[in-house]
Design a protein around this motif. Structure first.
Motif: not given
Length: 299
Positions: A1-18, A77-85
């Motif tokens: 069972m997944n207990q961890l959410a990894i949340v990325i607030p994205y805006y800048k593309i410069d280093f996003f792929e890394e 506002r992203i965390l509103e969608n997170v249900s993990e612990d």
């Protein structure tokens, strides 16, 4: 069972792929990836779809830019969608080691047994070319919240949001304290979310924190906002965590804050009466009404 959410607030593309590559390379894939596009001019979808299948992430394409008003609003506002612990908010230019998630699960039983709500990893800064520009942070496995706070406030040991995992229940109680640019908002979150029950430190993994001209930490054109945030952060600390200071440190911090209040023509909003009474500084307590008069009424 997944207990961890990894949340990325994205805006800048410069280093996003890394950033995404570091997540895709995790040795333990028991996490849910949330990406919130804060009305960026550059769509991240081509990069996301290059590294993850459609069912491997949850993507939110927001029409309104909130990060420009305050980054904490975008986080929330992203965390509103997170249900993990538990959740990690990872900057869109930061990276995590391959065993980051693996070490989280290895530590979880111990963390839960201690009722700890904040996990911190080792971190170091890197520049635009991924060259390290600081040494790795290191602490004992179990630390008091006070000791961790003092290590940054007095010893200037760096920390950032991206090397912390928080328990969602603690976040639900407090939310994020809104300061200009969200500067110091992570420090307040660590204090509040830990609920004075300590912080668990993981030294066997790490986060790489990007310092560049394209992020808030590296920019030089936002010094006025950073200064305002620092003033408001000091106000918060002196009102709620003054017991983390020694009496000598506290008097010095109060004097500096009073001076900044006078200099910036703000109103003094720290509770001198409560602080001086609890620290048994009767002479200062007697002078407090005059201080308030000079700063809040006379002017």
């Amino acid at each position: 069972m997944n207990q961890l959410a990894i949340v990325i607030p994205y805006y800048k593309i410069d280093f996003f792929e890394e950033t995404l590559q570091s997540i895709a390379a995790q040795s333990n894939s028991n996490f849910v990836l949330y990406i919130g596009n804060d009305a960026s001019p550059n769509s991240p979808l081509p990069i996301i779809q290059k590294h993850f299948k459609d069912n491997d992430y949850r993507y939110f394409d927001y029409n309104e830019n909130l990060g420009g008003k305050n980054l904490t609003m975008q986080w929330e506002r992203i965390l509103e969608n997170v249900s993990e612990d538990w959740f990690l908010i990872l900057g869109d230019d930061d990276m995590i080691a391959e065993n980051f998630v693996e070490e989280f699960y290895k530590s979880l039983q111990k963390v839960n047994s201690l009722d700890i709500s904040v996990i911190r990893y080792s971190q170091f800064w890197v520049d635009e070319f991924n060259k390290p520009i600081s040494t790795s942070t290191n602490f004992p496995p179990i630390n008091s919240t006070k000791d961790i706070w003092r290590s940054k406030y007095f010893d200037y040991i760096p920390s950032s949001l991206s090397e912390h995992i928080f328990r969602k229940d603690s976040y639900n109680i407090y939310g994020f304290y809104k300061l200009p640019l969200a500067w110091y908002s992570d420090d307040v979150a660590i204090l509040q979310f830990s609920r004075d029950k300590g912080i668990f430190f993981i030294s066997k993994s790490f986060a790489r924190i990007r310092i560049s001209n394209s992020n808030i930490s590296g920019k030089k054109d936002n010094e006025a906002q950073k200064k305002e945030a620092k003033y408001l952060y000091e106000e918060f600390i002196l009102n709620h965590y003054y017991h983390y200071f020694s009496n000598k440190e506290l008097l010095k911090a109060i004097d500096l804050h009073i001076y900044e209040t006078w200099k910036t023509k703000n109103k003094l909003k720290i509770n001198l009466f409560k602080i001086y009474f609890k620290s048994r500084n009767w002479f200062r307590l007697l002078k407090a009404p005059k201080t308030y008069f000079n700063l809040n009424i006379k002017r």
